[in-house]
Design an enzyme around this catalytic site. Sequence first.
Site, PDB file in Angstrom:
ATOM      1  N   CYS A  91       0.808  -1.227   0.000  1.00  0.00           N
ATOM      2  CA  CYS A  91       0.000   0.000   0.000  1.00  0.00           C
ATOM      3  C   CYS A  91       0.841   1.277   0.000  1.00  0.00           C
ATOM      4  O   CYS A  91       0.354   2.334  -0.391  1.00  0.00           O
ATOM      5  CB  CYS A  91      -0.924   0.029   1.211  1.00  0.00           C
ATOM      6  SG  CYS A  91      -2.084  -1.332   1.291  1.00  0.00           S
ATOM      7  N   HIS A 353      -8.876   3.413  -2.606  1.00  0.00           N
ATOM      8  CA  HIS A 353      -7.515   3.020  -2.228  1.00  0.00           C
ATOM      9  C   HIS A 353      -6.953   2.040  -3.259  1.00  0.00           C
ATOM     10  O   HIS A 353      -6.855   0.839  -2.986  1.00  0.00           O
ATOM     11  CB  HIS A 353      -7.533   2.418  -0.823  1.00  0.00           C
ATOM     12  CG  HIS A 353      -6.224   1.925  -0.316  1.00  0.00           C
ATOM     13  ND1 HIS A 353      -4.998   2.359  -0.795  1.00  0.00           N
ATOM     14  CD2 HIS A 353      -5.924   0.998   0.653  1.00  0.00           C
ATOM     15  CE1 HIS A 353      -4.017   1.733  -0.157  1.00  0.00           C
ATOM     16  NE2 HIS A 353      -4.555   0.898   0.718  1.00  0.00           N
ATOM     17  N   CYS A 383      -0.329   3.188   6.191  1.00  0.00           N
ATOM     18  CA  CYS A 383      -0.045   1.860   6.738  1.00  0.00           C
ATOM     19  C   CYS A 383       0.107   0.876   5.596  1.00  0.00           C
ATOM     20  O   CYS A 383      -0.403   1.088   4.488  1.00  0.00           O
ATOM     21  CB  CYS A 383      -1.135   1.422   7.710  1.00  0.00           C
ATOM     22  SG  CYS A 383      -2.729   1.055   6.943  1.00  0.00           S
ATOM     23  N   GLY A 385       0.411  -3.454   4.583  1.00  0.00           N
ATOM     24  CA  GLY A 385       0.281  -4.848   4.962  1.00  0.00           C
ATOM     25  C   GLY A 385       1.629  -5.489   5.278  1.00  0.00           C
ATOM     26  O   GLY A 385       2.670  -5.052   4.804  1.00  0.00           O
TER      27      GLY A 385
END
Length: 401
Positions: A91, A353, A383, A385
């Site tokens: 991300c 996103h 943030c 993963g």
Amino acid sequence: MSTSQAHVYAAVRTPFGRFGGALATSRPDDLAAGVLRAALERTRLDAAEVDEVVLGNANGAGEDNRNVARMAALLAGLPVSVPGTSVNRLCGSSLDAAMAGSRTIETGDADIVLTGGVESMTRAPWVLPKAERAFPAGNAELVSTTLGWRLVNPRMRAEWTVSLGEANEQLCEAYDVSRDRQDAFAVRSHRLAHEAWEAGFYDDLVVPVDGVDLARDEGIRPDATAASLAGLRPSFRPDGTITAGNASPLSDGASAVLLGSAGAADRIGREPLARIAGRGTHAVEPHRFGYAPVEAADKALARAGITWSDVGVVELNEAFAVQSLVCVDAWLERGLSDPEVVNTRGGAIALGHPLGASGGRVLGTLAEAMRADGHRWGVAAICIGVGQGLAVVLENEAAAG
């Protein structure tokens, strides 16, 4: 040793489309090529003077394979002499791309770097693992590459490899964040995103996609209310708090951020929007990934030589309402002035996103919000993963006086 500083000169993105929505027919390499062209069109820069193209991409298993940065640069019409590299920090990929580009400028290895990222979650393929031996007798299973863990190594600890949603349900329990609070945060995201579009804030940040009739982000729901979100079923636990309404949707889109040294302003043909003043990375246990931006941002602030009390605006990628709230609560304890300075133009719950593109979106939105509102210092954070977080501090030097 070089003393160059990296600056943000321009930022653009596509409208973000919903999974299976308006951008479903657009290849990710074409989406990326479009924003690269658009970023250059905002300058008087000769494209041959771009030293490097760095793009983020999280999945890379489909049409975005084989170094999508190089492919997009060629499709965008940049000279074949301009190199390109792709980075994958899930991300955070396009924020990582900007961080890498800024370091290249600061070391003196480049003067102008075109960064960004792309993801088509709609077009992410199913993959079929190769057999370990020829002609196996049994059936084989296709695996989706759209989101989350896949083809997990059996040696990985089981608590690390829970779904992203389950990880955030655990975060919710650890920090006691109510469903009502998450839903209220999501309603705010939709309201502020809609108001920002209506006020014209995104008009210069968002560029159309060729052949697609989509003028605005497809996921914004201005009619969302606490009551309407309260009626949605939990997505990950029967008695859970996370729903489709208080988490970011699967999305498609691309972003681009043009970086350059201070000395590149004449060639670019415009003054910079902001200076990259600090960068931070942090890692935690994989299932606690939602909290990782807390320390990443603290590190970036320390490297910029400021504290949370100096920060006027924050762009935090809203992967889930719960992890966003946990991060904001932690920053308030560290001196952030007001939770309302976070995501003043909406966030990923409303905007979408598309994994590899979101870091470029938050960085570009931050730079524009700082300019529009006259803030000197801002933070972009995300943030990631598998337990990571990234953050960048920007300085609006025009507001320094």
